[in-house]
Design a protein around this motif. Sequence first.
Motif, PDB file in Angstrom:
ATOM      1  N   LEU A 358      86.110  37.531  47.047  1.00 14.21           N
ATOM      2  CA  LEU A 358      86.840  36.819  48.093  1.00 14.21           C
ATOM      3  C   LEU A 358      85.931  35.851  48.842  1.00 14.21           C
ATOM      4  O   LEU A 358      86.374  34.801  49.309  1.00 14.21           O
ATOM      5  N   LEU A 359      84.648  36.189  48.952  1.00 10.21           N
ATOM      6  CA  LEU A 359      83.717  35.341  49.690  1.00 10.21           C
ATOM      7  C   LEU A 359      83.276  34.119  48.882  1.00 10.21           C
ATOM      8  O   LEU A 359      82.981  33.067  49.460  1.00 10.21           O
ATOM      9  N   GLU A 360      83.195  34.249  47.577  1.00 14.58           N
ATOM     10  CA  GLU A 360      82.832  33.121  46.704  1.00 14.58           C
ATOM     11  C   GLU A 360      83.789  33.094  45.517  1.00 14.58           C
ATOM     12  O   GLU A 360      83.385  33.336  44.373  1.00 14.58           O
ATOM     13  N   PRO A 361      85.070  32.799  45.738  1.00 10.48           N
ATOM     14  CA  PRO A 361      86.058  32.900  44.645  1.00 10.48           C
ATOM     15  C   PRO A 361      85.907  31.766  43.624  1.00 10.48           C
ATOM     16  O   PRO A 361      85.825  30.591  43.993  1.00 10.48           O
ATOM     17  N   ARG A 362      85.851  32.159  42.378  1.00 12.01           N
ATOM     18  CA  ARG A 362      85.785  31.180  41.293  1.00 12.01           C
ATOM     19  C   ARG A 362      86.778  31.496  40.181  1.00 12.01           C
ATOM     20  O   ARG A 362      86.990  30.674  39.302  1.00 12.01           O
ATOM     21  N   GLY A 363      87.367  32.696  40.211  1.00 11.57           N
ATOM     22  CA  GLY A 363      88.270  33.131  39.156  1.00 11.57           C
ATOM     23  C   GLY A 363      89.688  33.331  39.654  1.00 11.57           C
ATOM     24  O   GLY A 363      90.281  32.430  40.264  1.00 11.57           O
ATOM     25  N   PRO A 364      90.260  34.519  39.424  1.00 10.85           N
ATOM     26  CA  PRO A 364      91.671  34.744  39.755  1.00 10.85           C
ATOM     27  C   PRO A 364      91.979  34.653  41.248  1.00 10.85           C
ATOM     28  O   PRO A 364      93.090  34.268  41.615  1.00 10.85           O
ATOM     29  N   ILE A 365      91.050  35.007  42.132  1.00 13.45           N
ATOM     30  CA  ILE A 365      91.319  34.851  43.568  1.00 13.45           C
ATOM     31  C   ILE A 365      91.408  33.373  43.919  1.00 13.45           C
ATOM     32  O   ILE A 365      92.300  32.947  44.670  1.00 13.45           O
ATOM     33  N   LYS A 366      90.514  32.571  43.372  1.00  8.12           N
ATOM     34  CA  LYS A 366      90.558  31.125  43.611  1.00  8.12           C
ATOM     35  C   LYS A 366      91.876  30.548  43.110  1.00  8.12           C
ATOM     36  O   LYS A 366      92.529  29.735  43.800  1.00  8.12           O
ATOM     37  N   GLU A 367      92.285  30.956  41.923  1.00  5.84           N
ATOM     38  CA  GLU A 367      93.545  30.458  41.373  1.00  5.84           C
ATOM     39  C   GLU A 367      94.733  30.910  42.226  1.00  5.84           C
ATOM     40  O   GLU A 367      95.661  30.149  42.487  1.00  5.84           O
ATOM     41  N   ALA A 368      94.682  32.149  42.697  1.00  3.37           N
ATOM     42  CA  ALA A 368      95.767  32.662  43.536  1.00  3.37           C
ATOM     43  C   ALA A 368      95.844  31.895  44.853  1.00  3.37           C
ATOM     44  O   ALA A 368      96.936  31.594  45.350  1.00  3.37           O
ATOM     45  N   GLN A 369      94.691  31.559  45.442  1.00  2.00           N
ATOM     46  CA  GLN A 369      94.687  30.790  46.685  1.00  2.00           C
ATOM     47  C   GLN A 369      95.204  29.373  46.458  1.00  2.00           C
ATOM     48  O   GLN A 369      95.928  28.824  47.295  1.00  2.00           O
ATOM     49  N   ASP A 370      94.863  28.779  45.338  1.00  2.00           N
ATOM     50  CA  ASP A 370      95.368  27.435  45.019  1.00  2.00           C
ATOM     51  C   ASP A 370      96.889  27.456  44.854  1.00  2.00           C
ATOM     52  O   ASP A 370      97.581  26.513  45.283  1.00  2.00           O
TER      53      ASP A 370
END
Length: 916
Positions: A358-370
């Motif tokens: 969550l602090l440095e999202p580059r995978g599924p969390i980043k995609e979910a936030q986008d």
Amino acid sequence: MNKQNDPGSLTIGDYYSATQLRADRWSALRECAESLSVHGVEGRQGQKLLKQAHELFDALSPIEVYWAFPGSGTFEHLRRLLDQRNIDDLSAAVRRVARALTSGAYRRRSIPVVSDEPDNEDYDDESTLAPEDRALGRPYFEILIVDNVNEQQARFLRNNLHRMRRPEDPFIYEAVVVPSVEDALMGILFNHNVQAVVVRPGLTLKSKNVLPLLKQYVKRMNEDEDVDSLEPGDYGPEACRLIAKVRPELDAYLITDRSAEDIAGMDLGRCRRVFYNQEDFLELHLNILRGVNRRYKTPFFTALKEYSKQPTGVFHAMPISRGKSISRSHWIQDMGAFYGPNIFLAETSATSGGLDSLLEPRGPIKEAQDMAARAFGSKQTFFATNGTSTCNKIVVQALVRPGDIVLVDRDCHKSHHYGMVLAGANVVYMDSYPLHEYSMYGAVPLHEIKHTLLKLRAAGKLDRVRMVLLTNCTFDGLVYNVERVMEECLAIKKDLIFLWDEAWFAFARFGPTYRQRTAMSVANTLRERLKSPDAAKAYEAQQAQLQNADEETLLKTRLVPPPDARIRAYATQSTHKTLTSLRQGSMIHVNDMDFKGEVEQSFHEAYMTHTSTSPNYQIIASLDVGRRQVELEGFEFVQRQIESAMAIRRAVTTHPLLQKYFRVLTPADMIPEEYRESGIEAYYDPKQGWSDKWEIWASDEFVLDPTRVTLAVGGTGWDGDTFKTRILMDKYGIQINKTSRNTVLFMTNIGTTRSSVAYLIEVLVEIANDLDELLDDASKMERRSFDNRVSALVEHVPPLPDFSRFHDSFRSNKETPEGDIRTAFFLAYDEDNCDYLSLDDALLDRLKSGEELVSASFIIPYPPGFPILVPGQVISPEILTFMRALDVSEIHGYRPDLGLRVFTEKALKKAGKQKN
């Protein structure tokens, strides 16, 4: 049967929405057909039932054209059964349709409307299915085809798409065909099953549907848009644009015979694909599925499910991971039984691989936030797992530097006040208009905001003004005209930042009326508007007109922002409060033109400061799933949420017994007349019916969120807190959050059902009946005691105090009101700087004589839950009088055993010297 509970006896005017009308008309038709089956068609009773059945078919006829089930063909077949007096078949068929509509069975299987099979009462009841069984089915939706064709051609279109279905398709859908642009708009606003719209070349402009309840859906659109001036060749592209304006989450597909060059230069809204001349039905089918799947995807939730299935060896710092510490235990097996295995299988350390950080999202969390940013209309969205209180502190710390001036709504959530302390802001508190009669505050008038900004400009401090922070909507449901506030404030300071606390307003994005008053929607609108040549002309014209204008003129004028104004808006939302998410699941939405160049690094640091390095993955997953839900069925759920609240309003307003002890507060009660340009007084009036909510929300400075139903209970003799705790919760199991001295707040949400609304009304009626019986048997003295309690709650309510001022020790000068709250806050850390005073007459006399006493802490009565004193604030006689009159059980920051905490004279002098 009471008319209140008899859908067959209600007129169309009694209904707030066409969806309610449709549901009740099918229920009434079912009862009527069953009665005909029993009594027959002969005789006075039979003729009366026949007439009623025909009237119900006539009422449903203009409605059913917008729904795929039961469909126009089946509906006309049912009508023919009535005309042919084939009552037994009619009764069985209507029963199947009504039950399938109520239970949602048509979403899972084909419903044989006319069948020789025995009618199983339980086969289509969705509530009897286990969640895992429902999850195995393919989600169902409907598409709207817009083309002016006859029934045979419409059947051809539906059949061609039907033939494209494949067993491996992830979803299943049915098609509805409507002829015109207006019908398309009515269809997407009425039929919540629609997920995609196919616009074909043969459509017309106007609808032939004359049902007023449906026509209201496009009335406002016709006023906003010059639809009548459209050329036939523009109907298709304009339909796509209008669909995106009304329901931006939907996919649109345009089929056209116009040249690619013509289409390329047109605004097609969120049209996902243009097909030329003749559509390829397979390609259209695949695009429709792909578009819905784009919203259906949940990157992090899916990754978490996959992780839980993997066999792993756990050698990190979480014994509960994979449930090992529970399954091996002899003493906490009940915990495993209660929660089930999946929640533990999905637990892991953030430092382990596969699930993103969550602090440095580059995978599924980043995609979910986008994907959340797309859904909520922001440029960036950030997830938070420890509530909107933390989100507020993150945004304030990221944007505000020590010494910056921030304009703050005084009765906003306490997290903002603490955020000002952390950031070292110089705070200007703005007062909301008071509602003394109900012991609650409203919202900050635009006049007050502009006056504050102009005063700071006159003092040469406008360059230090960083942010305006407002609550939208308030706990009690007051909603700002966000567009007007941002426009006029930017006209005074063109790079002003806005933080809109939308903790209770996350759902608003998914209702067309609500959306126009959300921070992200307004930010996007202003971005586009300020780019237009008309914006520059309007600004230049007004500047010429207002040259050398005095403050009074500026306050009365609707100011126009300069075309080079920077749109900088932030919204914090408690997803868990109004949408589907686990507790403390929240989001920060950003629409800031200067975020990349100015804020990104400081935001990252503030996010790191306040976010745990061990975030709860279950909360993150629930935010991901909650986003999926609102993109696919948020419109439906918000619509039902509003309908539930309106049903409560109508029930209380029209019930003779309830009117004796209760009253639903109206917009006229909660918004002074000068802020209601529309003149609206109530959403529902027994004589006038329903008000046009769209018109109200488009014009008024403040509006009342209809999903918040504030009930005045002073007539019962119980104060709000007692009514909440002893009556509603202890006796009837009804839970609510907010009360004031003489009101309680009922909030409908996307999970509210018609059954829960009915139960609430039943409870209120029972309470009223009990009071009637109690007063019937009361002695003269008991009656006088009751009347005195009511009078104390209704007529003798203590007035609400305004914010006084910061003490001079915490101000840079007396010209402007900003105060250094941080210095005051930390000054109180030294006990030698503080003293305690009892709230007695002697203290009041000291204040009235002119002695200045200064609060050393936040004083927050609950309810209402906002600070009436902050560190460094001068205690006025009005504030002390209000505190002494409070009868709440909690006052945070106040110790009854010691008294009110204040600064010593020596501490104030010390702070004043340090300031200088």
